[in-house]
Design a protein around this motif. Structure first.
Motif, PDB file in Angstrom:
ATOM      1  N   PHE A   1       1.910   3.664   6.668  1.00 19.79           N
ATOM      2  CA  PHE A   1       0.865   2.584   6.943  1.00 19.79           C
ATOM      3  C   PHE A   1       1.511   2.005   8.479  1.00 19.79           C
TER       4      PHE A   1
ATOM      5  N   ASN B   1       2.121  -1.025   9.019  1.00 17.20           N
ATOM      6  CA  ASN B   1       3.297  -1.960   8.922  1.00 17.20           C
ATOM      7  C   ASN B   1       4.416  -1.308   8.064  1.00 17.20           C
TER       8      ASN B   1
ATOM      9  N   ALA C   1       4.857  -0.578   5.318  1.00 17.12           N
ATOM     10  CA  ALA C   1       4.965  -1.202   3.869  1.00 17.12           C
ATOM     11  C   ALA C   1       5.977  -0.458   3.142  1.00 17.12           C
ATOM     12  N   LEU C   2       7.348  -0.597   3.559  1.00 19.08           N
ATOM     13  CA  LEU C   2       8.290  -0.165   2.759  1.00 19.08           C
ATOM     14  C   LEU C   2       8.421  -1.276   1.495  1.00 19.08           C
ATOM     15  N   TYR C   3       9.211  -0.925   0.501  1.00 20.39           N
ATOM     16  CA  TYR C   3       9.485  -1.641  -0.393  1.00 20.39           C
ATOM     17  C   TYR C   3      10.661  -2.637  -0.052  1.00 20.39           C
ATOM     18  N   PRO C   4      10.454  -3.846   0.165  1.00 21.65           N
ATOM     19  CA  PRO C   4      11.644  -4.806   0.781  1.00 21.65           C
ATOM     20  C   PRO C   4      12.771  -4.963   0.201  1.00 21.65           C
ATOM     21  N   THR C   5      12.662  -4.844  -1.444  1.00 17.61           N
ATOM     22  CA  THR C   5      13.792  -5.138  -2.113  1.00 17.61           C
ATOM     23  C   THR C   5      14.291  -3.790  -2.536  1.00 17.61           C
ATOM     24  N   MET C   6      13.963  -2.553  -2.189  1.00 25.94           N
ATOM     25  CA  MET C   6      14.492  -1.515  -2.442  1.00 25.94           C
ATOM     26  C   MET C   6      15.554  -1.070  -1.203  1.00 25.94           C
TER      27      MET C   6
ATOM     28  N   ASN D   1      13.666   3.603  -1.930  1.00 24.71           N
ATOM     29  CA  ASN D   1      12.195   3.747  -1.135  1.00 24.71           C
ATOM     30  C   ASN D   1      11.882   5.160  -1.032  1.00 24.71           C
TER      31      ASN D   1
ATOM     32  N   ARG E   1       9.395   8.873   3.165  1.00 19.15           N
ATOM     33  CA  ARG E   1       8.776   8.643   1.836  1.00 19.15           C
ATOM     34  C   ARG E   1       7.629   9.466   1.800  1.00 19.15           C
TER      35      ARG E   1
ATOM     36  N   ASP F   1      -0.230  -4.051   1.328  1.00 14.98           N
ATOM     37  CA  ASP F   1      -0.178  -2.548   1.614  1.00 14.98           C
ATOM     38  C   ASP F   1       1.106  -2.212   0.761  1.00 14.98           C
ATOM     39  N   ILE F   2       1.845  -3.092   0.201  1.00 17.49           N
ATOM     40  CA  ILE F   2       2.977  -2.550  -0.346  1.00 17.49           C
ATOM     41  C   ILE F   2       2.585  -2.033  -1.701  1.00 17.49           C
TER      42      ILE F   2
ATOM     43  N   MET G   1      10.165  -9.200  -5.454  1.00 19.29           N
ATOM     44  CA  MET G   1       9.611 -10.052  -4.410  1.00 19.29           C
ATOM     45  C   MET G   1       9.156 -11.382  -4.781  1.00 19.29           C
TER      46      MET G   1
ATOM     47  N   HIS H   1      15.969 -12.281  -3.570  1.00 18.22           N
ATOM     48  CA  HIS H   1      15.555 -11.426  -2.155  1.00 18.22           C
ATOM     49  C   HIS H   1      14.992 -12.403  -1.097  1.00 18.22           C
TER      50      HIS H   1
ATOM     51  N   GLN I   1      12.984 -12.357   2.627  1.00 15.08           N
ATOM     52  CA  GLN I   1      12.564 -11.563   3.518  1.00 15.08           C
ATOM     53  C   GLN I   1      13.324 -11.732   4.973  1.00 15.08           C
TER      54      GLN I   1
END
Lengths: 354, 317
Positions: free
Chosen positions: A81, A83, A85-90, A95, A146, B210-211, B233, B315, B317
């Motif tokens: 993607f 942006n 679109a990574l999983y921010p919490t992992m 990921n 990924r 997109d996530i 999240m 978490h 950002q």
């Protein structure tokens, strides 16, 4: 690996049709670039192939299978993607491994695959980090990893380089091309940047307002544009368009680098071989090796690209000469290419420039 | 003043005179003082209305005094505290507060989360439902309490009428020790769920779409998307709601005052109402102050624990 085929694909949002009956064959193993200005429907087309957007009508085929009704996860495609679109919490490892785990890959196999991919894209030291602790380029690599780890038939990329700085973008361009050669999978790549399209694609699809304007290899697209849109979209600066000399129904186009600037004093060369536009230079842009001259002529303003070594003063009266062999003729109404002018071969103009 | 200092710097030759040195010192002082002057109004307000009352109530809790006679205040040290902690009524009050807080916070947040998951969609109908769910939040708590008393009336109440309609026996609601607490918890959840849902929805909408698309392409099943993506999240939202809901549950007063007066048999008496009772009904200032300090301590400890235990898992950002 698979070929992708779009048959009469349309997409409508409420009362607006953004993709209007697109027919396209994306050969197995090709690097196909969808390019066009924003709002031309290229991203929507890509998202329909991914299954993120439903198809209003038409049929999408990946390999031998019609995938219209398949959810994104079952299409055997992976997407990068804009942006990321990574999983921010992992963390990076999770990921990359997330898609594998969902497929039921064992923990042991996951580890092997993830570490292998991380090595390829150079992420091994960062596996324990969260995306927020990575630079833009590193995030981009995570997004790629990924996608790669799933070994999909088709890679879909939606402007993946647009968030990187210019230097990194050039570097990633080269890396992506070599990655494509290495993997041999089908790549479908969306961009609005014609430089990306020309340098990376082996097949370029130019789109405008929901229609495909032309599908061709990069140099064919540049040398044989089928219509005004492609002629002006591909190539920088854009092709000059002027009214033709004797037919009000047609327009002439010529590339800035194919025109010559000559002193007004030089006697005009035979009009059978080239067209001549008289005018004066209004401005100049130095790009480095080349310079762009903007010349105000009787038929409108045209751009001429010349070697920077050959300077012409501003405000000078000049003539712009273009050999007929480099003139493209387009229909004024439809914008379609009429034919290529076959004039006499242009004579060599040694010392003809100012 | 600025000029006085600037002059020697510009000339740069002559040594500064005594007068100039003094002016320089004054200016340095002013520079140091300036930020404090800016925050002085806010600080004054804060000291006067927050810190001072806290300090004063702690001070008062060490005296035996009554609201009827403010002249006679006897220093008793920790006696107010030891008396409170020895009293079985107070144990009951603490227990009630705990049961009430845990139930309203856990059930309230769970329900709000489920509602938010359901309502976080684009169609108009969800907006209407969202507005309806939110409406109790803007009604005054006293009106809410009155409304529910009427609904819960064992003889004429709508709730029992509904129960009878479907063939179930009527419920005692506020009239019995066991059910009264449940009724209060119910009212509190009803009142708070709209706000919590709204905050949850706001949190969900800030998760980039997109996530989820990436998760779809990764074949993520819905429950794993929920537990691995949505909930992590939402952790800042969840944490925020947990803290403010805990604090406000500990401070419940209006509904008890209007609906049960702490009864039947002390079964719904909780800390703030107990403090009010001690102070305003029994004029026992010492006990009321000591109980206030205990409330302050409990809320403080809970908030601290939230930050320590939960804070690490949140978490941002």
């Amino acid at each position: 690996m698979a070929r992708v085929e779009l048959n009469q694909i349309t997409k409508g949002f409420q009362n607006q049709t953004v993709v209007k009956g697109v027919n396209l064959v994306i050969p197995d193993g090709s690097f196909t670039v969808l390019v066009g200005p924003s709002g031309c429907g290229k991203s929507t087309t890509l998202r329909m192939i991914a299954g993120l957007e439903s198809v209003t009508s038409g049929e999408i085929q990946i390999g031998d299978q019609v995938v219209n009704q398949l959810p994104p996860g079952k299409r055997d495609v992976a997407m990068v993607f804009q942006n990321y679109a990574l999983y921010p919490t992992m963390n990076v490892y999770d990921n990359i491994a997330y898609g594998l785990r969902n497929r039921g890959t064992s923990k042991k196999d996951c580890k092997i695959l993830v570490e292998e991919i991380a090595e390829i894209v150079g992420l091994t030291p960062y596996l324990k980090r969260k995306p927020s602790q990575l630079s833009g380029g590193q995030r981009q690599r995570v997004a790629l990893a990924r996608a790669m780890v799933k070994k999909p038939k088709v890679f879909l990329m939606d402007e993946p380089l647009s968030n990187l700085d210019a230097k990194l973008r050039n570097q990633m361009r080269v890396e992506l091309t070599s990655l494509h050669k290495q993997l041999g999978s089908t790549f479908i790549y969306v961009t609005h940047d014609q430089v990306e399209a020309m340098t990376m694609g082996d097949q370029i699809v130019v789109m405008s307002e929901g229609n495909i304007m032309q599908v061709a290899a990069p140099m064919d697209l540049y040398q044989e544009p089928e219509n005004l849109f492609v002629a002006q979209f591909i190539g920088s600066p854009a092709m000059n368009i002027i009214p033709s000399e004797n037919d009000s129904q047609t327009l002439w186009g010529f590339r800035p680098e194919k025109a010559l600037i000559m002193s007004d004093a030089v006697t005009t060369v035979s009009t059978n071989e080239m067209i001549t536009l008289r005018g004066s230079i209004v401005s100049r842009e130095i790009l480095g090796a080349d310079s762009l001259y903007y010349v105000e002529t009787g038929k409108g303003r045209v751009v001429v690209k010349m070697d920077t070594d050959q300077t012409v003063e501003l405000q000078t009266s000049v003539q712009v000469c273009v050999p007929y062999s480099h003139i493209y003729e387009f229909d004024r109404d439809s914008g379609n290419r009429v034919q290529r002018r076959e004039g006499k071969p242009a004579p060599t103009l040694a010392g003809g420039m100012v | 003043m600025r000029k006085a200092v600037a002059a020697p710097q510009i000339s740069g030759i002559s040594n500064p005179t005594k007068q100039q040195v003094r002016a320089g010192v004054t200016q340095a002082w002013m520079e140091r003082l300036r930020p404090y002057l800016y925050v002085a109004p806010a600080l004054t307000f804060f000291f006067l209305f927050f810190l001072f009352p806290i300090a004063y109530v702690i001070y008062l809790s060490f005296f035996d005094w009554t609201l009827l006679n403010l002249e006679e205040m006897d220093w008793v040290g920790f006696e107010n505290y030891s008396a409170l902690l020895a009293e079985s009524d107070f144990h009951q009050v603490l227990w009630n507060s705990l049961v009430y807080t845990v139930s309203t916070v856990v059930l309230g947040i769970l329900l709000s989360f489920l509602l938010a998951l359901w309502l976080n969609k684009k169609a108009k109908v969800y907006g209407v439902i969202q507005a309806a769910v939110f409406s109790p939040h803007i009604i005054s708590l006293v009106s809410v309490a009155m409304l529910w008393m009427w609904l819960m009336d064992p003889q004429y109440g709508l709730l029992n009428a509904l129960l009878e309609m479907v063939g179930l026996p009527g419920y005692t609601w506020l009239a019995e020790t066991k059910s009264a607490m449940i009724s209060l918890i119910l009212v509190s959840i009803w009142k708070g769920v709209g706000y919590n849902t709204l905050v949850f929805i706001a949190g969900m909408q800030s998760i980039p779409r997109d996530i989820y698309e990436a998760a779809d392409l990764d074949q993520s099943p819905w429950w794993r998307t929920l537990t691995r993506i949505t909930i992590p999240m939402l952790s800042p939202t969840l944490f925020f709601l947990l803290v403010i809901n805990t604090v406000s549950s500990f401070q419940v007063f209006d509904t008890i005052y209007v609906m049960t007066q702490g009864g039947p048999i002390n079964s719904t008496n909780m800390l703030v109402f107990y403090i009010y009772e001690q102070g305003m009904d029994f004029y026992n200032g010492g006990a009321a102050s000591a109980a206030s300090v205990i409330l302050l301590g409990l809320v403080g400890i809970l908030t601290f624990l939230h930050f320590r235990v939960m804070g690490k898992r949140v978490h941002y950002q």
